[in-house]
Design an enzyme around this catalytic site. Structure first.
Site, PDB file in Angstrom:
ATOM      1  CG  ASP A  44      -2.319  -0.940   1.693  1.00 35.23           C
ATOM      2  OD1 ASP A  44      -2.873  -0.862  -0.064  1.00 35.23           O
ATOM      3  OD2 ASP A  44      -2.523  -1.670   2.009  1.00 35.23           O
TER       4      ASP A  44
ATOM      5  CG  ASP B 209      -7.035  -3.325  -2.908  1.00 33.44           C
ATOM      6  OD1 ASP B 209      -8.081  -4.301  -3.686  1.00 33.44           O
ATOM      7  OD2 ASP B 209      -7.868  -2.577  -1.824  1.00 33.44           O
TER       8      ASP B 209
HETATM    9  N1  GLY Z   1      -7.733  -0.532   0.455  1.00 28.87           N
HETATM   10  C1  GLY Z   1      -8.308  -1.409   1.005  1.00 28.87           C
HETATM   11  C2  GLY Z   1      -9.598  -1.511   0.644  1.00 28.87           C
HETATM   12  O1  GLY Z   1     -10.253  -0.491  -0.436  1.00 28.87           O
HETATM   13  O2  GLY Z   1     -10.450  -1.357   1.360  1.00 28.87           O
END
Ligand code: GLY
Length: 390
Positions: free
Chosen positions: A106, A165
């Site tokens: 992330d 994501d």
């Molecule tokens: N990346 C986690 C979400 O979109 O909840």
């Protein structure tokens, strides 16, 4: 002169709805002044506000730690008020130590929303150095034998899960490729994006949330973590994919990514379960629709992505711009936008973090605010200049 500029901007004048960006940013600034007051400790990152009125914070290693600082940069960008620049810098530096974090994919969210906006707006090279370290940390999660960046270290017994994501991290890597002239970051981005087209997407261009890979890069499982079912279309995931391939096209000019983004956009916009106000339910396939939650965060991400995508297509320009405007306009209505002084001072209500885990359901979420502000700024630039330079 007047006629010339009218013709230049005219493709954008098809928007039926006009959004008062000055007013929306003014309201956002009042709300975020409130969050700054309730958050004096920069190790506690604003995340949400529970339905029973509790402030919800997260540490810097949580995937959302970059959104608050990023939103403060957007307030600075619009207002030019150095008060916001100072606060944005403070909340950006609060995330700095994550540049060495190799345990998460992330880092794009955490470092690019903060340091990326900081560098874009100030050209201060100290921000750049942090990002290049962070990009190397992110790249360390790429294994060439698999061809994709590993999202999590483990999921349901699989040790190489990749979530849709992760497409959102590629903008950060592609920036690093340009900033460092290292082809490695570019090659990783292309490999990840190509393999994700192959394995995350179904025939109708909806996407799985999670794909688990085996040793030789073979797909072992396609499923969901935050969606309704393995074969459903989790709304925010569709938004992440749309945004990710739009950026891939911007940065590489490869037509296949534009096509992918357009296919995803068509899936979303033609879906029979997309409501009239165009703010999606949390999952397009929840059988409880219409008696289930909307996800304002998905609406904000999709709106922002569609404003950009509208710039790259003649065929769908009007459709995407209008849909993005409808979404953004819906978010400014009292149904989604909080009254000043309420909602823990977050801007938007009604987002869903993870419904299957009953976590952050129908609450404000810091990333919904971030993409809402981003969409407002994009709309403003398009209306004022007829183009977006990103
Ligand atoms: N990346 C986690 C979400 O979109 O909840």
């Amino acid at each position: 002169m007047f006629i010339v500029s009218l013709i230049f901007i005219s493709p954008l004048i098809f928007a039926q709805t006009k959004i008062d960006v000055d007013k929306e940013i003014h309201d956002a600034a009042l709300q975020y002044q409130g969050i700054l007051k309730t958050h004096p400790d920069i190790t506690k990152f604003p995340q949400s506000y529970s339905r029973d009125g509790k402030v919800m914070d997260r540490p810097s290693d949580w995937w959302c730690s970059g959104f608050f600082g990023g939103s403060l940069w957007y307030l600075f960008e619009y207002t030019k008020d150095t008060k916001w620049r100072n606060e944005a810098d403070k909340w950006t530096m609060a995330v700095e130590k994550e540049k060495n974090n190799t345990s998460t994919h992330d880092l794009g969210f955490m470092l690019y929303c903060t340091f990326g906006n900081a560098y874009r707006l100030t050209h201060d090279t100290s921000y750049k150095a942090v990002m290049l370290t962070g990009a190397s940390s992110l790249a360390s999660r790429f294994n060439p034998d698999y061809g994709v960046i590993r999202s999590w270290d483990e999921w349901k017994g699989y040790d190489y899960p990749v979530i849709i994501d992760n497409m959102m991290n590629l903008e950060f890597l592609l920036w690093a490729a340009k900033a460092s002239s290292s082809k490695k970051f570019y090659d990783i981005s292309i490999s990840h994006a190509d393999k994700t087209i192959k394995n995350h997407f179904r025939k109708d261009y909806s996407s799985y949330h999670v794909v688990c890979y085996g040793e030789d890069g073979k797909v072992l499982k396609q499923g969901t973590h935050q969606g309704y079912a393995d074969d459903s279309a989790w709304s925010r995931g569709q938004g992440w994919g749309l945004y990710g391939y739009t950026v891939m096209y911007r940065e590489t000019k490869k037509k296949k990514y534009l096509k992918q983004a357009e296919h995803i956009a068509q899936y979303i916009l033609n879906h029979p379960n997309l409501p009239e106000d165009k703010i999606p339910y949390w999952d397009f396939n929840d059988p409880a629709i219409p008696n289930t939650e909307r996800d304002a965060s998905a609406g904000a991400v999709i709106s922002s992505a569609l404003f950009e995508l509208s710039q790259y297509t003649k065929e769908h320009k009007e459709q995407y711009f209008n849909a993005a405007t409808t979404m953004l306009s819906s978010l400014t209505t009292p149904k989604y936008k909080a009254e000043i002084g309420t909602n823990g001072n977050f801007l938007l209500k009604h987002s869903v973090g993870s419904k299957p885990h009953q976590s952050e359901v129908d609450v404000p979420l810091v990333y919904a605010d971030y993409y809402y502000l981003e969409a407002l700024l994009r709309y403003d630039k398009l209306m004022k200049t007829g183009k977006l330079v990103l």
